[in-house]
Design an enzyme around this catalytic site. Structure first.
Site, PDB file in Angstrom:
ATOM      1  N   GLY A 159     -29.422  36.234   1.503  1.00  0.00           N
ATOM      2  CA  GLY A 159     -29.628  35.863   2.902  1.00  0.00           C
ATOM      3  C   GLY A 159     -29.402  37.066   3.779  1.00  0.00           C
TER       4      GLY A 159
ATOM      5  N   ASP B  88     -27.380  26.688  11.297  1.00  0.00           N
ATOM      6  CA  ASP B  88     -28.630  27.029  10.619  1.00  0.00           C
ATOM      7  C   ASP B  88     -29.103  25.844   9.789  1.00  0.00           C
ATOM      8  OD1 ASP B  88     -30.788  28.538   9.830  1.00  0.00           O
ATOM      9  OD2 ASP B  88     -29.697  29.568   8.223  1.00  0.00           O
TER      10      ASP B  88
END
Lengths: 186, 1140
Positions: free
Chosen positions: B108, B224
């Site tokens: 990520g 998120d």
């Protein structure tokens, strides 16, 4: 291609660099690698270039690897960069194909890696094998192909780098290309 | 490939030789096949291989170097390289702590996730590790803090944290999190796979709500949420992943960086507008309300709220920020108004309108399932009022403050007074934040206008914002706004005669239908002017008509047909007046004045018409000077006359002095160009020449060009001459040095191969924009704004000196006009930045050779690190990586010192003494005499990267443990980046000399190559490998902006002493000057004014106290010798203000 006005300097730097076992990056060598990688990754029509930082670092690291023979001239240096690039990309393609075949790719976290279609216009692993076979017969031809594909050079660039005539390079290139085409599955 | 038909080496050689002959002799078809048969009669293997190769060679795409095979290979290499670049840094460790790594899962923005196996208890786990290249104390702290927070979460809907630990890596200790490994599919995929009904989907979403609410109750935001982060296991239990770990991009403003990482786009479709906009507002639970809403929306509608696939990033952001998603009801008729209202509320663009908690959203979902009326409703009146308050927050806050103050005044309760003080501070803070948010939003709007090529919009926005914004971000954006090239197709326009207005901002021309139109540079469609016949806008004029803008009165234009002169107001579209002519009107407008001139009467006596007043001015004296010559044009108050003998005369209308030029190209005399001072005259066309009228000197400005010069323009100061060539090239000449300094071109533009003889037709025009200094051209159907820095502010250090023209360092002369650069070519070049001229160069090799042999470094490589002017601007020093340095006396060009200096060169004092930073971090002053006598040894070649930072001279700030690069200091701040590879990429550090323990460890997205502090240390500019300049606020400790400068890396940055120009040196050998004026100027002025006030206040106060009346005080003030004449008006103002 910048003209080869200072190849000796580049090579001297590289030799000193490796001799010192200096873990620090040499900006000039790094830049040469970066330039090659970026030239490679530039799309023809747009000027868009991938930054490819990780790739460049990796290529640099392989180049500076002290096990490696030191370049004798600029052509050799570029060939080494192209070789490093080829190794990285083919290894990667091989790994990717293995992963695909293994089918072990479960969906887990952070599922939004950029899409990687998987299918390539040409199978790099097969190309690598064919190229290895060609190198066994004729290293010059294989080198020209390597510089063309993995360093993104034109026939003219290759001629400058190898210090031989363009016609010679072109003929060699045509022969090598026809050979490879006939060796690769459609 | 068939392994069985492997050839022997001998066979291969025969194949290669035979095929080579085919190529060399260019054998085709049957010829080639015959040759193959002939060559391989004895060996069918060779024959078959050759035939295969022949087929491959003469494939359908012909014989070229770059055929389809080559293209396919390059494409494959490129694609693989792109993919490899994403994955390559994932060197998979064999184990992390006691866990055996099975495979890499994903990477990520901030961390990497591996699948691993735990021994006791035996289970599969997911391990999350910070990406090594993002490792800083701060990121470790954040990672671990959030890990602790997460470890406290125990909920069936949240993937559990089993353990935390640190593992040893080459980069040091790296923290990791051990998480529950969830084997499942994303919530949307699960719903599809199980073909869940609407109510089942909502029930599933409610379980997600419960988990998110649980986290919120424990003080953790997810920030998120998206389908990919919510997995449903085989038993149908949803599990939320990736909870609350520090998001890498929370506090930054760079879309460029985020899009480069490729992560942002995948997330953007589910991201709340306030996150997407990056206004810096801290996220709250409503971010997750939006996230849950977005996931639910996709569950029900089958697609995310915003479909942004294929959009450029800025467009995508705009979509998310400004557009509400279409309602569910609009997507699917089956969804009732209630359900649609629930999601509209959850996904409201304005977070004030959203559910204030996930629990409320969950409640409404429950109500829907149980057929109760939902709470979500269209905006109420109360909402409208709230919005009003919010929009005028400052006013309302002040109103509240006023009330509180009143109460405080009545009760005189200390506690309440404190409240008032707090409230005031809060109100001020709110106001400050509101201003900052607004500025940030406006700057962002300008930035996106720039990105989309709306240059004029951007510059207008910036000019508007400029009233308040004073940061260097604004300056840089503005520099870019005026620096971006914009090419606009004019749809058939610009093929007839073109005239620019005096300010260069607009032009006048005639379109295909004969309508006279005005073209505004930068933007807008060309507008028709009123016609010569007075028939209103859009009427056509005959081909013979000529036209031009009046020079002084904005918007006035002149159209002249053979018998009439019409003056129109182009702004209003009205005819101001017409002047009938007794003789055919063929004339010209003075580019410098509102005067039109034409030769009248049989003697062709020049007549002048004042365009504004309509008066005809006739000076009989002129006739005597013009006998026998034909009036050609009028230029800046001078007549230009020509005769048939290739002679021209220039008559100055003020003193009627005449300058004559012989042997000119008469075609050129038809459209001459003169600079404002009347010193230089350009005669364009085939043999373009500049005549210096006073000296009679002539120089050719077309020698290297293959094309006619159609038009030229002198810059306001007359130092630059821009020429427009018929092949579309723009060439810039430096007038004083008579040198070509730049050629700009765009392949699309060709104006005309040959000009048409003596006819007064010029189909291309060029002008300097008086406002921006940019160059505009119109011609060949295109209008072009040539970038300012491309045409006038680029200095090529590498001029003719290839191949590695890196500009290593730059330094401004203290007076701010001259700039020294040092580059790979081992020269220092001194530039005059006003003219772009190189004034001179110092050769490092020559200086090295002058050092006695024992004072020359063994390692003779010259890698110059730093170039530096002395404080008085008399000396110039250079230091190389080996420590070898040289100091010159600039004006005598004498070498004052050559040899080693032990320590990093920090400062060059007036007179040439040096201040060096030693290995212990302390600074020492060394005279050149001492340096000459010192028995110094040379430093290690890697000196630069290991040197300690240049501490403030009186105090050591303690060494930076890692490699440092590119030091800068300004005000009380010292900053440096870390070495791009061996140090951590993108890391930098800012010290505060006033508070040595306040050290800020920052992180930028990319490799820092150089740093420059600006605005008295408040701003840090970083030059990046990627060719961007990143701007950080050192007080708020966050990134303000990323300016995409160009694609070459920025190796040196230097801000001019007056703060008006930023110079950047880059990997392509160019030095670019970024003009930064207004904001810097404003803050400078404000500083000066404040200093003046401070200085004058005590004096003014004294006079006010000792005088009986204001008048007396004023008189005393003006007689006071202690107040300098230039300070008097300021003192007067102060006095008046104090007395009021």
């Amino acid at each position: 291609m910048p003209d080869a006005e200072k190849p000796t300097d580049l090579l001297r730097r590289m030799r000193e660099h490796v001799d010192r076992g200096d873990p620090h990056l040499d900006p000039v060598i790094y830049d040469e690698v970066r330039r090659l990688a970026h030239g490679l990754m530039r799309k023809e029509r747009s000027s868009h270039t991938l930054q490819a930082t990780a790739l460049v670092h990796e290529a640099y690291a392989r180049l500076i690897d002290s096990e490696q023979a030191l370049p004798e001239d600029r052509a050799h240096f570029l060939a080494l960069v192209a070789r490093a690039m080829r190794r990285i990309l083919v290894d990667h393609a091989r790994g990717r194909q293995a992963a695909k075949r293994g089918g072990d790719w479960q969906r887990v976290m952070l599922a939004d890696l950029p899409e990687d279609g998987g299918a390539r216009a040409l199978d790099l692993v097969a190309l690598d094998q064919a190229l290895a076979e060609l190198a066994d017969y004729d290293e010059t031809k294989a080198l020209i192909v390597e510089l063309r594909f993995f360093a993104g050079m034109s026939v003219k660039d290759v001629a400058v780098v190898l210090g031989c005539g363009e016609t010679f390079v072109r003929t060699e290139w045509y022969v090598a290309r026809a050979w490879l085409k006939s060796r690769l599955p459609e | 490939m068939n392994p069985h038909d492997t050839l022997t080496h001998e066979q291969f050689d025969r194949v290669a030789r035979a095929f080579q002959t085919i190529i060399e002799r260019d054998l085709q078809g049957d010829e080639a096949r015959a040759w193959i048969r002939e060559q391989s009669a004895d060996d069918p293997v060779i024959a078959s291989r050759l035939l295969d190769m022949l087929a491959a060679h003469t494939g359908e795409d012909g014989v070229t170097d770059d055929d389809r095979f080559h293209a396919a290979a390059l494409e494959a290499v490129r694609a693989e390289a792109a993919a490899a670049d994403e994955h390559i840094d994932q060197v998979i460790p064999a184990s992390i702590g006691p866990y055996r790594v099975i495979r890499f899962v994903a990477s990520g923005g901030m961390s990497t996730v591996y699948e691993a196996e735990q021994e006791e208890p035996r289970r599969r786990v997911a391990i999350k590790v910070i990406r090594l290249e993002l490792l800083t104390k701060e990121s470790i702290r954040r990672f671990e803090a959030e890990g602790h927070l997460l470890a406290g979460l125990r909920h069936e809907g949240i993937a559990r944290v089993y353990a935390m630990g640190r593992t040893e890596t080459p980069a040091g200790q790296v923290p990791y999190l051990v998480l529950e490994f969830v084997d499942g599919m994303s919530i949307t995929e699960y719903a599809e796979a199980k073909a869940l009904g609407v109510r089942e989907r909502i029930a599933l979403l409610r379980r997600v709500c419960a988990a998110v609410q649980y986290a919120h109750d424990n003080g953790v935001l997810h920030r998120d949420l998206k389908p990919g982060n919510i997995l449903v296991d085989a038993d149908g239990n949803p599990r939320i992943l990736d909870f609350g770990i520090a998001r890498p991009f929370d506090e930054t403003w760079s879309y460029a960086a985020r899009s480069a990482s490729g992560l942002f786009l995948g997330t953007l479709a589910y991201m709340s507008p306030e996150q997407a906009m990056q206004t810096g507002t801290p996220p709250d639970v409503r971010v997750d309300v939006y996230g849950v809403g977005a996931v639910g929306y996709e569950l029900l509608a089958g697609r995310p709220p915003h479909e942004i696939g294929g959009l450029p990033l800025h467009e995508a952001v705009k979509r998310v920020v400004h557009h509400a998603p279409s309602s569910l009801a609009a997507r699917h008729a089956t969804y009732t108004g209630d359900l649609s209202a629930v999601f509209s509320k959850a996904l409201a663009t304005d977070r004030e309108r959203r559910y204030s908690s996930v629990r409320q959203l969950d409640e409404d979902l429950r109500r829907y399932l149980e057929h109760e009326p939902v709470e979500a409703r269209p905006p109420s009146a109360l909402y409208q009022v709230r919005m009003l308050i919010r929009r005028n927050r400052t006013t309302f806050a002040l109103l509240g403050l006023l009330l509180v103050s009143l109460i405080a005044g009545l009760t005189i309760a200390l506690a309440q007074r404190r409240t008032a003080v707090d409230a005031r501070a809060a109100a001020e803070r709110t106001a400050r934040e509101a201003t900052r948010d607004r500025q940030a939003a406006e700057l962002h709007a300008a930035w996106s206008a720039l990105e989309t090529g709306r240059i004029k919009d951007a510059s207008e926005l910036l000019d508007r914002t400029g009233g308040d914004a004073t940061g260097i971000e604004w300056d840089l954006l503005r520099a870019r706004a005026y620096g971006a090239a914009a090419i606009r197709e004019l749809d058939g326009l610009g093929r007839d005669v073109v005239h620019f207005a005096a300010d260069g901002g607009s032009a006048i021309t005639r379109d295909r239908e004969g309508v006279i139109v005005r073209v505004d540079m930068g933007m807008g469609t060309p507008r028709p002017l009123v016609s010569a016949e007075g028939g209103g806008p859009g009427s056509t004029v005959p081909r013979g008509a000529a036209y031009a803008f009046a020079a002084k009165t904005p918007g006035y234009a002149v159209l002249h047909t053979p018998d009439r002169l019409t003056i129109v107001d182009a702004e209003r579209g009205t005819v101001v007046r017409t002047v009938e002519a007794t003789a055919p009107v063929v004339g010209a407008v003075d580019p410098d004045d509102d005067l039109f001139v034409w030769p009248a009467g049989p003697q062709r006596i020049p007549r002048l018409v004042d365009l504004v007043r309509g008066e005809i001015v006739h000076d009989p004296r002129i006739a005597t000077h013009t006998a026998g010559m034909r009036l050609s044009t009028v230029l800046h108050g001078r007549f230009l006359l020509a005769d048939g003998e290739h002679r021209i005369a220039v008559v100055d209308l003020t003193d009627l002095s005449v300058t004559r030029i012989e042997r000119v190209d008469l075609q050129a005399a038809a459209w001459p160009v003169m600079d404002k001072s009347g010193r230089y005259l350009l005669l364009p066309y085939q043999y373009p020449e500049v005549h210096e009228l006073e000296t009679g000197e002539v120089w050719n400005v077309g020698a290297e060009a293959s094309s006619y010069v159609l038009d030229g323009a002198f810059s306001a100061a007359g130092t630059r001459l821009a020429l427009l060539h018929a092949n579309g090239e723009v060439r810039i000449w430096d007038v004083p040095s008579k040198r070509l300094v730049h050629t700009a071109t765009d392949g699309r533009i060709t104006i005309r191969r040959r000009p048409t003889g003596l006819s007064r037709r010029r189909s291309g025009a060029i002008a300097f924009d008086a406002r921006s200094g940019a160059i505009h051209t119109i011609g060949g159907g295109y209008a072009v704004d040539w970038p300012t820095q491309a045409v006038s502010t680029r200095l090529n250090h590498g001029f003719g000196r290839k191949p590695y023209p890196y500009v290593y360092d730059l330094d401004w002369h203290p007076e701010g006009r001259w700039l020294a650069s040092v580059a790979w070519d081992e020269r220092i070049v001194i530039w005059d930045t006003w003219t772009g001229e190189a004034l001179g160069a110092f050769d490092l090799r020559a200086a090295l050779a002058q050092a006695p042999p024992e004072r020359q470094p063994e390692d003779k490589r010259l890698s110059p690190n730093a170039v530096m002017w002395s404080a008085d601007g008399q000396h110039l020093a250079v230091q190389c990586a080996s420590g070898w340095s040289a100091v010159w006396d600039v004006w005598s060009k004498q070498l004052s010192f050559t040899g080693p200096l032990e320590g990093a060169l920090l400062r060059l004092e007036a007179g040439g003494d040096v201040v060096l930073a030693g290995a212990d971090g302390a600074a020492t002053r060394v005279t050149l005499e001492q340096a000459r006598r010192a028995h110094t040894t040379y430093m290690k070649p890697s000196f630069r990267s290991e040197s300690p930072p240049p501490w403030a001279l009186d105090r050591s700030l303690g060494p930076w443990p890692t490699t440092a690069w590119g030091f800068t200091w300004s005000g009380s701040k010292v900053a440096a980046g870390r070495h791009p590879v061996t140090g951590m990429a993108g890391a930098f550090r800012v010290w505060d000399t006033d508070a040595p323990d306040r050290i800020w460890e920052g992180l930028s997205s990319g490799d820092v190559l150089c740093a420059q502090l600006a605005d008295a240390g408040r701003r840090l500019l970083l030059g990046m490998r990627a060719g961007t300049i990143q701007v950080f606020d050192t007080e708020r400790r966050k990134r303000m902006m990323v300016i995409q400068a160009h694609r070459h890396y920025i190796m040196a940055l230097a801000l001019s002493p007056d703060g008006k120009t930023l110079a950047s040196g880059s990997g392509d050998g160019w030095i670019r000057l970024w003009p930064l004026t207004p904001a810097a100027e404003r803050s400078q002025r404000a500083r000066l004014a404040a200093a003046q006030r401070r200085r004058l206040a005590p004096l003014v106060e004294r006079h006010r106290r000792t005088s009986d009346s204001l008048a007396e005080a004023l008189e005393a003030l003006l007689r006071d010798d202690a107040i300098a004449p230039e300070d008097r008006s300021a003192a007067k103002a102060l006095l008046l203000r104090a007395s009021r």
